[in-house]
Design a protein around this motif. Structure first.
Motif, short mmCIF file in Angstrom:
data_model
loop_
_atom_site.label_atom_id
_atom_site.label_comp_id
_atom_site.label_asym_id
_atom_site.label_seq_id
_atom_site.Cartn_x
_atom_site.Cartn_y
_atom_site.Cartn_z
N VAL A 251 0.86 -1.19 0.00
CA VAL A 251 0.00 0.00 0.00
C VAL A 251 0.90 1.24 0.00
N PRO A 252 0.69 2.17 -0.93
CA PRO A 252 1.52 3.38 -0.96
C PRO A 252 1.44 4.14 0.37
N ILE A 253 2.56 4.69 0.78
CA ILE A 253 2.60 5.42 2.05
C ILE A 253 1.60 6.57 2.04
N SER A 254 1.41 7.17 0.87
CA SER A 254 0.48 8.31 0.77
C SER A 254 -0.97 7.91 1.05
N GLU A 255 -1.27 6.59 0.98
CA GLU A 255 -2.65 6.15 1.18
C GLU A 255 -2.90 5.53 2.55
N ILE A 256 -1.84 5.25 3.29
CA ILE A 256 -2.00 4.53 4.56
C ILE A 256 -2.82 5.31 5.57
N SER A 257 -2.71 6.64 5.55
CA SER A 257 -3.49 7.43 6.50
C SER A 257 -4.98 7.18 6.33
N ASP A 258 -5.42 6.96 5.09
CA ASP A 258 -6.84 6.68 4.85
C ASP A 258 -7.24 5.30 5.38
N TYR A 259 -6.32 4.34 5.33
CA TYR A 259 -6.61 2.98 5.80
C TYR A 259 -6.81 2.95 7.31
N ILE A 260 -6.18 3.86 8.03
CA ILE A 260 -6.22 3.80 9.49
C ILE A 260 -7.05 4.93 10.12
N GLY A 261 -7.78 5.66 9.29
CA GLY A 261 -8.70 6.65 9.84
C GLY A 261 -8.08 7.98 10.23
N VAL A 262 -6.85 8.26 9.77
CA VAL A 262 -6.22 9.56 10.04
C VAL A 262 -6.34 10.38 8.76
N GLY A 263 -7.23 11.36 8.75
CA GLY A 263 -7.55 12.06 7.52
C GLY A 263 -6.40 12.83 6.91
N SER A 264 -5.54 13.39 7.74
CA SER A 264 -4.43 14.21 7.24
C SER A 264 -3.16 13.39 7.12
N ARG A 265 -2.55 13.39 5.93
CA ARG A 265 -1.30 12.65 5.73
C ARG A 265 -0.19 13.25 6.58
N GLN A 266 -0.16 14.58 6.66
CA GLN A 266 0.87 15.25 7.46
C GLN A 266 0.74 14.87 8.93
N TYR A 267 -0.50 14.84 9.43
CA TYR A 267 -0.72 14.47 10.82
C TYR A 267 -0.33 13.01 11.06
N PHE A 268 -0.63 12.13 10.10
CA PHE A 268 -0.22 10.73 10.22
C PHE A 268 1.29 10.62 10.33
N HIS A 269 2.03 11.35 9.51
CA HIS A 269 3.49 11.30 9.57
C HIS A 269 4.00 11.76 10.93
N LEU A 270 3.38 12.80 11.49
CA LEU A 270 3.78 13.28 12.81
C LEU A 270 3.50 12.24 13.89
N LEU A 271 2.31 11.63 13.84
CA LEU A 271 1.94 10.60 14.81
C LEU A 271 2.88 9.41 14.72
N PHE A 272 3.16 8.99 13.48
CA PHE A 272 3.97 7.78 13.29
C PHE A 272 5.40 8.01 13.78
N LYS A 273 5.96 9.18 13.49
CA LYS A 273 7.33 9.44 13.93
C LYS A 273 7.40 9.55 15.45
N ASP A 274 6.37 10.13 16.05
CA ASP A 274 6.33 10.22 17.51
C ASP A 274 6.21 8.83 18.13
N TYR A 275 5.52 7.92 17.43
CA TYR A 275 5.29 6.56 17.95
C TYR A 275 6.50 5.66 17.75
N THR A 276 7.20 5.80 16.62
CA THR A 276 8.27 4.86 16.28
C THR A 276 9.66 5.50 16.22
N SER A 277 9.72 6.82 16.26
CA SER A 277 10.97 7.58 16.07
C SER A 277 11.47 7.51 14.63
N LEU A 278 10.65 6.99 13.72
CA LEU A 278 10.98 6.93 12.30
C LEU A 278 9.83 7.50 11.49
N THR A 279 10.12 8.04 10.33
CA THR A 279 9.05 8.40 9.41
C THR A 279 8.52 7.12 8.77
N PRO A 280 7.32 7.15 8.21
CA PRO A 280 6.82 5.94 7.52
C PRO A 280 7.77 5.41 6.46
#
Length: 298
Positions: A251-280
């Motif tokens: 699944v393209p990284i640009s679409e994963i936010s839609d799969y998990i219910g996070v409407g904003s791709r930018q917000y998803f990247h922020l959440l993911f990096k805060d959770y894993t210390s890595l970008t998607p």
């Protein structure tokens, strides 16, 4: 004993003898018995069951919505429904019979599931449990499959029945452990709701509405029981799903936010990096590198 040993050894499989939905009102059934185990599930209203546990001893059980009773074969019982308190039930009667085929027997399933194994050893003529809606949905799927006649799949029937028995076994284990406190039950229901709806835009009021509690009260008991906020728990679910999608799918990284219910791709990247210390992107690349570096079997 709910499941006598001679019925579970060595190739006992459930065989449904009868099943039906039924609305009861002002009905007094005579005592009767049959050579099948019976599950009586209350969908709506109140149903009174009387069970003869000894020749001169009768126990009464009142089943409310979401409660069910499992009655052993050849145990005399009857249904009593008041005129003013109608009751709708789903009943399934089954025997454990020898059957050839590749699907595991109940005994084989029990050898892999300790709770089912424990249920097989129950020394009681009947068992009463409260269901958080899971048993009912499995029973309903089972009877709908049985109704398909020409297109019925015996494999699907056996799968659903195995799921039904394992679910009952787990509910019994919870009851034996003292059951869930009321607040813990609401927390479990909230968790189930989040696991089923994480791909949607969810607010606290939606979760509270699903479990019929005031949002503020639900937030307090959830934090007390789990140590997390509702939204914090939802974020964990979403980030773990994102990790799985990054690792196991294309699944393209640009679409994963839609799969998990996070409407904003930018917000998803922020959440993911805060959770894993890595970008998607970094996470997917690092995992791919680990797979490539893993020693290959010769």
């Amino acid at each position: 004993m709910l499941f006598p040993a001679h019925l579970t050894e060595p190739h006992g499989h459930p065989h449904v003898m009868a099943y039906y939905f039924k609305q009861w009102q002002g009905f007094h059934m005579p005592f009767h018995r049959h050579d099948a185990i019976e599950i009586m599930y209350t969908i709506q209203g109140v149903c009174d069951i009387e069970v003869q546990t000894e020749p001169a001893q009768t126990q009464s059980v009142r089943l409310k919505k979401g409660e069910f009773i499992v009655i052993d074969a050849n145990v005399s019982h009857r249904l009593m429904v008041d005129e003013a308190l109608p009751c709708r039930m789903l009943n399934v009667e089954f025997r454990l019979m020898e059957q050839k085929g590749v699907f595991p027997s109940i005994q084989q399933l029990a050898s892999e599931d300790k709770f089912l194994a424990s249920l097989m050893e129950v020394q009681t003529p009947f068992l009463v449990l409260r269901d958080p809606d899971e048993v009912y949905h499995i029973m309903k799927s089972l009877v709908l499959e049985l109704d398909k006649a020409a297109t019925k799949s015996e494999t699907m029937v056996q799968l659903l029945f195995a799921q039904l028995l394992i679910r009952i076994a787990r509910l019994r284990q919870e009851a034996m452990a003292g059951g869930l406190a009321q607040s813990e039950w609401y927390v479990k229901q909230s968790m189930d709701y989040l696991h089923q709806n994480y791909d949607r835009d969810i607010q606290v009021k939606d979760i509270a509405g699903a479990v019929n509690l005031h949002p503020g009260y639900l937030q307090r008991i959830f934090k007390t029981v789990t140590g997390q906020t509702l939204m914090g728990y939802l974020t964990v679910i979403r980030m773990e799903k994102a990790k799985m999608l990054l690792l196991e799918t294309d699944v393209p990284i640009s679409e994963i936010s839609d799969y998990i219910g996070v409407g904003s791709r930018q917000y998803f990247h922020l959440l993911f990096k805060d959770y894993t210390s890595l970008t998607p992107t970094e996470f997917r690349n690092s995992m791919n590198k680990q797979h490539m570096d893993y020693p290959q079997e010769s």
